[in-house]
Motif scaffolding. Sequence first.
Motif, PDB file in Angstrom:
ATOM      1  N   ARG A  59       0.844  -1.189   0.000  1.00 42.70           N
ATOM      2  CA  ARG A  59       0.000   0.000   0.000  1.00 42.70           C
ATOM      3  C   ARG A  59       0.883   1.244   0.000  1.00 42.70           C
ATOM      4  N   SER A  60       0.409   2.304  -0.617  1.00 44.28           N
ATOM      5  CA  SER A  60       1.095   3.584  -0.547  1.00 44.28           C
ATOM      6  C   SER A  60       0.501   4.393   0.597  1.00 44.28           C
ATOM      7  N   ASP A  61       1.003   5.596   0.784  1.00 45.71           N
ATOM      8  CA  ASP A  61       0.435   6.506   1.775  1.00 45.71           C
ATOM      9  C   ASP A  61      -0.543   7.468   1.115  1.00 45.71           C
ATOM     10  N   LEU A  62      -1.117   7.044  -0.022  1.00 46.86           N
ATOM     11  CA  LEU A  62      -2.009   7.897  -0.795  1.00 46.86           C
ATOM     12  C   LEU A  62      -3.475   7.586  -0.520  1.00 46.86           C
ATOM     13  N   VAL A  63      -4.270   8.630  -0.513  1.00 45.13           N
ATOM     14  CA  VAL A  63      -5.726   8.509  -0.556  1.00 45.13           C
ATOM     15  C   VAL A  63      -6.161   9.104  -1.890  1.00 45.13           C
ATOM     16  N   LEU A  64      -6.802   8.299  -2.698  1.00 44.74           N
ATOM     17  CA  LEU A  64      -7.235   8.727  -4.027  1.00 44.74           C
ATOM     18  C   LEU A  64      -8.629   9.336  -3.916  1.00 44.74           C
ATOM     19  N   CYS A  65      -8.760  10.593  -4.281  1.00 46.71           N
ATOM     20  CA  CYS A  65     -10.051  11.289  -4.264  1.00 46.71           C
ATOM     21  C   CYS A  65     -10.547  11.405  -5.701  1.00 46.71           C
ATOM     22  N   VAL A  66     -11.640  10.728  -6.000  1.00 45.58           N
ATOM     23  CA  VAL A  66     -12.161  10.673  -7.370  1.00 45.58           C
ATOM     24  C   VAL A  66     -13.331  11.644  -7.502  1.00 45.58           C
ATOM     25  N   LEU A  67     -13.149  12.640  -8.360  1.00 45.11           N
ATOM     26  CA  LEU A  67     -14.194  13.627  -8.619  1.00 45.11           C
ATOM     27  C   LEU A  67     -14.929  13.272  -9.898  1.00 45.11           C
ATOM     28  N   PRO A  68     -16.245  13.362  -9.901  1.00 46.17           N
ATOM     29  CA  PRO A  68     -16.981  13.202 -11.162  1.00 46.17           C
ATOM     30  C   PRO A  68     -16.663  14.351 -12.114  1.00 46.17           C
ATOM     31  N   ASN A  69     -17.261  14.321 -13.267  1.00 41.33           N
ATOM     32  CA  ASN A  69     -17.034  15.373 -14.252  1.00 41.33           C
ATOM     33  C   ASN A  69     -17.840  16.618 -13.881  1.00 41.33           C
ATOM     34  N   TRP A  70     -17.418  17.235 -12.787  1.00 38.12           N
ATOM     35  CA  TRP A  70     -18.038  18.481 -12.329  1.00 38.12           C
ATOM     36  C   TRP A  70     -17.117  19.648 -12.661  1.00 38.12           C
ATOM     37  N   PRO A  71     -17.669  20.842 -12.875  1.00 40.09           N
ATOM     38  CA  PRO A  71     -16.801  22.016 -12.962  1.00 40.09           C
ATOM     39  C   PRO A  71     -16.164  22.274 -11.600  1.00 40.09           C
ATOM     40  N   ILE A  72     -14.895  22.628 -11.586  1.00 37.94           N
ATOM     41  CA  ILE A  72     -14.181  22.851 -10.330  1.00 37.94           C
ATOM     42  C   ILE A  72     -14.259  24.330  -9.985  1.00 37.94           C
ATOM     43  N   GLY A  73     -15.007  24.634  -8.943  1.00 41.92           N
ATOM     44  CA  GLY A  73     -15.160  26.004  -8.481  1.00 41.92           C
ATOM     45  C   GLY A  73     -14.669  26.143  -7.059  1.00 41.92           C
ATOM     46  N   PRO A  74     -14.966  27.266  -6.409  1.00 39.88           N
ATOM     47  CA  PRO A  74     -14.453  27.527  -5.059  1.00 39.88           C
ATOM     48  C   PRO A  74     -14.869  26.477  -4.032  1.00 39.88           C
ATOM     49  N   VAL A  75     -16.076  25.904  -4.148  1.00 41.75           N
ATOM     50  CA  VAL A  75     -16.540  24.949  -3.137  1.00 41.75           C
ATOM     51  C   VAL A  75     -15.734  23.659  -3.189  1.00 41.75           C
TER      52      VAL A  75
END
Length: 326
Positions: A59-75
């Motif tokens: 295992r690595s020390d990584l946490v994979l955060c998977v974002l859907p195809n959303w526009p990336i804004g301030p939130v």
Amino acid sequence: MTSADVARESGVSRTTVSYVLNGKEGVAISPATRQRVREAAVRLGYAPSAAARTLRSGRSDLVLCVLPNWPIGPVIETLVDHLEDELAERGLSVLVHHGRGPRPLAELWRAVTPRAVVALGPFAPDDELAMRQAGIQIVSTATEDGPGRRRVSTVPQGHIGRLQVRHLAAAGHSRLAYAAPTDPRLVDFLEGRLAGVRNECADLGLPEPVVAEVDLEVTSAVHALQEWRDATPAVTAVCAYNDEVALAVLAGLHALGLRAPHDVAVIGVDDIPAARLAVPALTTVTQAIEAQARHLAASVLAALDQEAPLPPPPGDAHDVVVRDSA
């Protein structure tokens, strides 16, 4: 530089170097030897290989955060930023994958072998099954509980719309409009928020809100405002999908020589930094992103410690920030 270089420099075996630099306890190595190995590593600029650690531990020390195809804004930016801060305190790094392009997700998670995956949207069933079979913990906001997968609380989008209507109705407004975004990637959020607006209007005995799409252009907002003002009876307040759409409505009012809230009140969602800088300052619904990020990070840590229960949700994360526009 490799561990062999450190071994030659300090006059010990590579095994001893490995024990010292990996902090292995219960091995008979004198303090003087440990110090000599560490000093040699610093002097040579040696850094242990992250890939080698992954091969040893699986295992690595990584946490994979998977974002859907959303526009990336301030939130979303704020959510990921706080998630990274929370997990960094536990020695974990966050790798963000944005679901765009043809590259299969399996190529990524097989390459980095994360300790956990945070899913802000649904996975393909084959991907999820393969990750669970590989022993990767999945923390999801979009799926039901199951083996190797934990579901954390999701943001109730309908509640956001209800809060907007309640605030405007309490201020005496009875004829409302809804300013919807034009980006099709936001449809899931839009449907929930708009349903909340419609349901709250119905519960309060108010007419159905007049819905129009508003692009982030002054001309688009002007067109919508003219339509709302020509309605019978005329619209006196607007619930906007988010603060960016609300700012477009304020710009449209200014172009028409109208003022908020005197002519048309406006309320947004998200409380982005620009909301407080608008003229007039924008009334909005805050989502308490920091609290949501802390809950998400705690859920990841609970999943890694499989005996630990999921933390309770952060409670009511929404509130109306009252400013001049409504």
